[in-house]
Design an enzyme around this catalytic site. Sequence first.
Site, mmCIF file in Angstrom:
data_model
loop_
_atom_site.group_PDB
_atom_site.id
_atom_site.type_symbol
_atom_site.label_atom_id
_atom_site.label_comp_id
_atom_site.label_asym_id
_atom_site.label_seq_id
_atom_site.Cartn_x
_atom_site.Cartn_y
_atom_site.Cartn_z
ATOM 1 N N TYR A 67 0.844 -1.201 0.000
ATOM 2 C CA TYR A 67 0.000 0.000 0.000
ATOM 3 C C TYR A 67 0.874 1.244 0.000
ATOM 4 O O TYR A 67 2.040 1.216 0.402
ATOM 5 C CB TYR A 67 -0.964 0.007 1.191
ATOM 6 N N CYS A 68 0.314 2.339 -0.497
ATOM 7 C CA CYS A 68 1.018 3.624 -0.514
ATOM 8 C C CYS A 68 0.050 4.677 0.003
ATOM 9 O O CYS A 68 -0.768 4.401 0.873
ATOM 10 C CB CYS A 68 1.531 3.937 -1.916
ATOM 11 N N TYR A 69 0.136 5.908 -0.502
ATOM 12 C CA TYR A 69 -0.752 6.964 -0.022
ATOM 13 C C TYR A 69 -2.158 6.820 -0.597
ATOM 14 O O TYR A 69 -3.141 6.814 0.139
ATOM 15 C CB TYR A 69 -0.194 8.342 -0.411
#
Length: 270
Positions: A67-69
């Site tokens: 996951y990222c932003y």
Amino acid sequence: MTERTFLRLSPAQARDWLQARPDALILDAREERHHALGHLAGSVRLDGRNHEALLMRERRSRPVLIYCYRGHASQTWAAMFADFGFREVADLIDGWSALDPQGRLFGPQPPLQLLPQAGGTVPAALALWLAAEGFDPARPGQPAAHGNTPLMHAAWRGRADLAEALLDLGVAPDAVNHDGNNALWLACVNGDTALVRRLVARGVPLEQANLTGATALMYAASAGKAEVVATLLDLGADPLRRSQDDFSALDMAATVECLRLLRAATRRAA
């Protein structure tokens, strides 16, 4: 040649996917400062410095969730892991922004295990700060989001005065958050070496290892914080300890200065 693919999961789907794969590797592709502030329990930071080691050392059969932003960079990383031969790769749609305000993937959690009630009267200035930061002024030892206690939060903010006040009230110096990190780790994120020394002197464990087996020394080395590395070594941190992935602080050194300090300490320890 068939192009390898990966799954795109909503938080609810990711919950079920992870529950069916308890050994999954969770990778956080956000910046270090945001990961330190809050992340999914057990997640490992993913960036341009460690991705090759992860690709080479992890078994291809281990499931991977990234996951990222907002779910953009995670797709690039997921494609890379899938192309490299990992069999089950997924990323989180909309990333961290899709989670609830406390950064929880699983929705409502079991009640937190509360620390013993701290003794004494909470000073007015400390009570105001606790309330402003979202803690209960009447229970200064109680953890909040991600299991972070007020002591951890004060350490992350570099507030030595508040950390001292909390310890004077009797809060647990050895408390850890959901990732197994303690107040010393958060002080190292801040980089205040005087606070690092004070916390250790007040009983915050120097060699606490988190859920991935990483210590504060390993974190400081991987973050290139040479002054913090030097301080921890001077306090007696063990440079020979290894994480669950068999990395030492020397292996994780991100700068020449950290490398120099840890090479010398490793030679002395050996």
